[in-house]
Design a protein around this motif. Sequence first.
Motif, PDB file in Angstrom:
ATOM      1  N   GLY A  21     -17.661 -36.340 -44.414  1.00 47.42           N
ATOM      2  CA  GLY A  21     -18.269 -35.538 -45.479  1.00 47.42           C
ATOM      3  C   GLY A  21     -19.742 -35.841 -45.671  1.00 47.42           C
ATOM      4  N   ASP A  22     -20.206 -37.004 -45.191  1.00 49.97           N
ATOM      5  CA  ASP A  22     -21.634 -37.360 -45.309  1.00 49.97           C
ATOM      6  C   ASP A  22     -22.369 -37.136 -43.989  1.00 49.97           C
ATOM      7  N   GLY A  23     -21.688 -36.630 -42.970  1.00 50.80           N
ATOM      8  CA  GLY A  23     -22.324 -36.483 -41.651  1.00 50.80           C
ATOM      9  C   GLY A  23     -22.648 -37.826 -41.019  1.00 50.80           C
ATOM     10  N   ASN A  24     -21.972 -38.890 -41.462  1.00 53.07           N
ATOM     11  CA  ASN A  24     -22.301 -40.260 -41.013  1.00 53.07           C
ATOM     12  C   ASN A  24     -21.187 -40.787 -40.105  1.00 53.07           C
ATOM     13  N   ILE A  25     -21.496 -40.819 -38.800  1.00 49.99           N
ATOM     14  CA  ILE A  25     -20.498 -41.247 -37.819  1.00 49.99           C
ATOM     15  C   ILE A  25     -20.936 -42.558 -37.186  1.00 49.99           C
ATOM     16  N   HIS A  26     -20.003 -43.513 -37.097  1.00 51.08           N
ATOM     17  CA  HIS A  26     -20.272 -44.757 -36.367  1.00 51.08           C
ATOM     18  C   HIS A  26     -19.737 -44.588 -34.948  1.00 51.08           C
ATOM     19  N   VAL A  27     -20.646 -44.548 -33.990  1.00 43.82           N
ATOM     20  CA  VAL A  27     -20.243 -44.523 -32.577  1.00 43.82           C
ATOM     21  C   VAL A  27     -20.098 -45.985 -32.165  1.00 43.82           C
ATOM     22  N   VAL A  28     -18.910 -46.351 -31.730  1.00 47.77           N
ATOM     23  CA  VAL A  28     -18.665 -47.741 -31.346  1.00 47.77           C
ATOM     24  C   VAL A  28     -18.479 -47.779 -29.827  1.00 47.77           C
ATOM     25  N   VAL A  29     -19.326 -48.546 -29.160  1.00 50.58           N
ATOM     26  CA  VAL A  29     -19.232 -48.621 -27.697  1.00 50.58           C
ATOM     27  C   VAL A  29     -18.722 -50.017 -27.339  1.00 50.58           C
ATOM     28  N   VAL A  30     -17.592 -50.061 -26.646  1.00 46.45           N
ATOM     29  CA  VAL A  30     -17.014 -51.357 -26.276  1.00 46.45           C
ATOM     30  C   VAL A  30     -17.204 -51.557 -24.771  1.00 46.45           C
ATOM     31  N   PHE A  31     -17.850 -52.680 -24.419  1.00 49.11           N
ATOM     32  CA  PHE A  31     -18.151 -53.000 -23.026  1.00 49.11           C
ATOM     33  C   PHE A  31     -17.096 -53.998 -22.537  1.00 49.11           C
ATOM     34  N   PRO A  32     -16.314 -53.640 -21.501  1.00 50.73           N
ATOM     35  CA  PRO A  32     -15.264 -54.569 -21.055  1.00 50.73           C
ATOM     36  C   PRO A  32     -15.852 -55.898 -20.566  1.00 50.73           C
ATOM     37  N   ARG A  33     -15.185 -56.988 -20.936  1.00 52.75           N
ATOM     38  CA  ARG A  33     -15.727 -58.315 -20.625  1.00 52.75           C
ATOM     39  C   ARG A  33     -15.843 -58.551 -19.126  1.00 52.75           C
ATOM     40  N   ASP A  34     -14.891 -57.985 -18.333  1.00 57.64           N
ATOM     41  CA  ASP A  34     -14.952 -58.299 -16.894  1.00 57.64           C
ATOM     42  C   ASP A  34     -16.113 -57.562 -16.213  1.00 57.64           C
ATOM     43  N   THR A  35     -16.360 -56.303 -16.572  1.00 59.21           N
ATOM     44  CA  THR A  35     -17.480 -55.577 -15.930  1.00 59.21           C
ATOM     45  C   THR A  35     -18.820 -56.101 -16.431  1.00 59.21           C
ATOM     46  N   TYR A  36     -18.891 -56.379 -17.738  1.00 62.73           N
ATOM     47  CA  TYR A  36     -20.168 -56.819 -18.315  1.00 62.73           C
ATOM     48  C   TYR A  36     -20.141 -58.337 -18.497  1.00 62.73           C
ATOM     49  N   ALA A  37     -20.041 -59.019 -17.376  1.00 61.27           N
ATOM     50  CA  ALA A  37     -19.822 -60.467 -17.444  1.00 61.27           C
ATOM     51  C   ALA A  37     -21.110 -61.239 -17.723  1.00 61.27           C
ATOM     52  N   THR A  38     -22.267 -60.681 -17.399  1.00 55.77           N
ATOM     53  CA  THR A  38     -23.503 -61.442 -17.657  1.00 55.77           C
ATOM     54  C   THR A  38     -24.269 -60.804 -18.815  1.00 55.77           C
ATOM     55  N   PRO A  98     -26.739 -33.544 -39.795  1.00 56.26           N
ATOM     56  CA  PRO A  98     -26.200 -32.567 -40.754  1.00 56.26           C
ATOM     57  C   PRO A  98     -24.691 -32.422 -40.518  1.00 56.26           C
ATOM     58  N   VAL A  99     -23.942 -32.316 -41.600  1.00 59.43           N
ATOM     59  CA  VAL A  99     -22.472 -32.336 -41.491  1.00 59.43           C
ATOM     60  C   VAL A  99     -21.977 -31.323 -40.448  1.00 59.43           C
ATOM     61  N   SER A 100     -22.604 -30.164 -40.442  1.00 54.75           N
ATOM     62  CA  SER A 100     -22.162 -29.104 -39.517  1.00 54.75           C
ATOM     63  C   SER A 100     -22.374 -29.493 -38.048  1.00 54.75           C
ATOM     64  N   GLN A 101     -23.255 -30.481 -37.794  1.00 56.48           N
ATOM     65  CA  GLN A 101     -23.575 -30.865 -36.421  1.00 56.48           C
ATOM     66  C   GLN A 101     -22.687 -32.003 -35.893  1.00 56.48           C
ATOM     67  N   VAL A 102     -21.788 -32.518 -36.730  1.00 58.34           N
ATOM     68  CA  VAL A 102     -20.994 -33.672 -36.286  1.00 58.34           C
ATOM     69  C   VAL A 102     -20.189 -33.377 -35.013  1.00 58.34           C
ATOM     70  N   PRO A 103     -19.482 -32.228 -34.921  1.00 58.72           N
ATOM     71  CA  PRO A 103     -18.720 -31.994 -33.682  1.00 58.72           C
ATOM     72  C   PRO A 103     -19.626 -31.966 -32.445  1.00 58.72           C
ATOM     73  N   THR A 104     -20.792 -31.345 -32.552  1.00 56.79           N
ATOM     74  CA  THR A 104     -21.726 -31.291 -31.413  1.00 56.79           C
ATOM     75  C   THR A 104     -22.200 -32.702 -31.077  1.00 56.79           C
ATOM     76  N   PHE A 105     -22.543 -33.463 -32.095  1.00 57.69           N
ATOM     77  CA  PHE A 105     -23.026 -34.831 -31.878  1.00 57.69           C
ATOM     78  C   PHE A 105     -21.995 -35.642 -31.095  1.00 57.69           C
ATOM     79  N   VAL A 106     -20.751 -35.618 -31.568  1.00 59.97           N
ATOM     80  CA  VAL A 106     -19.714 -36.434 -30.920  1.00 59.97           C
ATOM     81  C   VAL A 106     -19.453 -35.932 -29.491  1.00 59.97           C
ATOM     82  N   ALA A 107     -19.406 -34.616 -29.311  1.00 61.64           N
ATOM     83  CA  ALA A 107     -19.135 -34.078 -27.967  1.00 61.64           C
ATOM     84  C   ALA A 107     -20.250 -34.485 -27.007  1.00 61.64           C
ATOM     85  N   GLN A 108     -21.490 -34.381 -27.454  1.00 63.67           N
ATOM     86  CA  GLN A 108     -22.608 -34.712 -26.558  1.00 63.67           C
ATOM     87  C   GLN A 108     -22.662 -36.205 -26.246  1.00 63.67           C
TER      88      GLN A 108
END
Length: 481
Positions: free
Chosen positions: A393-410, A362-372
């Motif tokens: 405005g649609d309550g639709n957030i893309h969480v993008v997680v980037v894994f560094p190549r050196d730590t996540y080598a395998t 729900p749009v109102s929950q976006v700040p809580t979602f991102v903080a958590q």
Amino acid sequence: MSSGEPRSQDAAERLLRKLKEIVGDNHVLAAEAHMEKHLVDWRRRYRGAAVGVVFPRSTEEVASVVKVCADAGIGIVPQGGNTGMCGGAIPSPDGHSMVVCPGRMNRVREIDPTNNTMTVEAGCILATIQEVAADNDRLFPLSLGSEGSCQIGGNVATNAGGTAVLRYGPMRDLVLGIEAVLPDGRIWNGLSRLRKDNTGYDLKQLFIGSEGTLGIITAVVLKLYPKPHSQLTALAAILDLDLALALLSRLRSELGDRISNFEIMSRNEFALVLAHNPELVDPLDAASPWYAFIEVTDTIVGDDLAAALEESLAAALESGIATDAVIAANLAQAAAIWRIRHSVTEANIASGFSISHDTSVPVSQVPTFVAQVDAAIAAALPEVSTYYVGHLGDGNIHVVVVFPRDTYATQDHFDDGVRAANAIVDRITVALGGSISAEHGIGQSNVGRLLQFKPPLEIEFMRSIKDLFDPRGIMNPGKLF
Ligand code: FAD
Ligand code: 2HG
Ligand code: ZN
């Protein structure tokens, strides 16, 4: 499910010969090298195999192609522009499917400015449809970063969203009628141009978001809107997401539904896009934790949209809702601002191993979602970076997680990290009453998560619908379920 044969080379060759008789020799591919771009998704996450790739020119040809494939008992994978995010257009690796591409079916069959409708074939590119609508003094509002290559059939099949949903809704709200070839080769002509039709179940809605699992969409009737006479783009700097919601709320009450887009981006995502696109410049003087990309449009000639937007943004700056803002002075500046917004996907891919979520709450929950999400990922996976971009405005957030190549080598290490990040985002999404797929769909990426999070009764109904249309399970096997 599909028995998935031709079991022998002979059977495959017989099938390919029949298909060539239907669509012509030049419109069937079977050599591995020629099929390559249809067997891999653009992010190179999925690689499939196929008996062939076929390019029909008309609905009747699609129907004949489907009948021949159904008789041979092989799977049928519809593929539009192959820009999908979930691997839905890529056949499974068993090689027992035929990829069917409606790209040659790209005619605008009719445009009716008085009825505000346009009837187009499934292979029309989205940007072309926008242009044809504009040439007829109308707007077709769907707008995506991939609009230069995705096809309207794919947009319907994925129920695409994009940046103008705030005002016009997703694809589900933009279609009046559908023509499709069913898995037994029958043609369903549901090309209604009516805005009101209360005669029972709305079958077209089943096809919207069906991701190629119920049939091949061959044509659609689209809703058109008045073409805006003025259009302005602004970029605002904001300290946090509560303030972003306050800005959206203020603009809405002051400008009404003239706000067509309100997108947000975190600073690290903004900086990443600029780093990967040296030709783009930051339109604001100082860095900010969050940015809002705003578009306002007006269809009324003579209405002073610029004055209204300036006044609204000035008041927001004065009250501390925004810390800085710029209104694009011309079309080139507006395009440069939107380039920043539309370059996120490619910048993310270039930055390392990344995953992207497509959450709605729900749009109102976006700040809580991102903080958590931010706190939980930082605690569990301290070496990854988490970026945010989306359609506030649609309550639709893309969480993008980037894994560094050196730590996540395998691969194993990366897979563990992905599982942990997914579990965190999903747990928080569900706790806030959200959805794990707001606009990208299920495809093959999210099959397990659909079963995990969709109520069993809804899955039961979805399976019954699938069985009703496609009892042999030949349409896009392995997708959605
Ligand atoms: P494909 O990828 O070819 O296919 C997608 C699915 O639809 C598959 O399951 C396929 O089998 C099925 N399908 C395709 N054509 C038909 C047909 N004629 N009949 C039946 N089934 C069919 N998506 C959003 O929603 N919002 C965004 O903001 C957005 N931004 C994007 C930005 C970029 C840079 C990129 C690359 C993609 C973005 N996407 C976005 C995802 C993608 O563009 C959309 O999902 C689009 O609707 C897919 O269209 P397509 O023609 O490429 O379909
Ligand atoms: C967008 O909003 C698209 O730009 C793609 O839906 C987001 O890359 C992504 O995850
Ligand atoms: Zn999006």
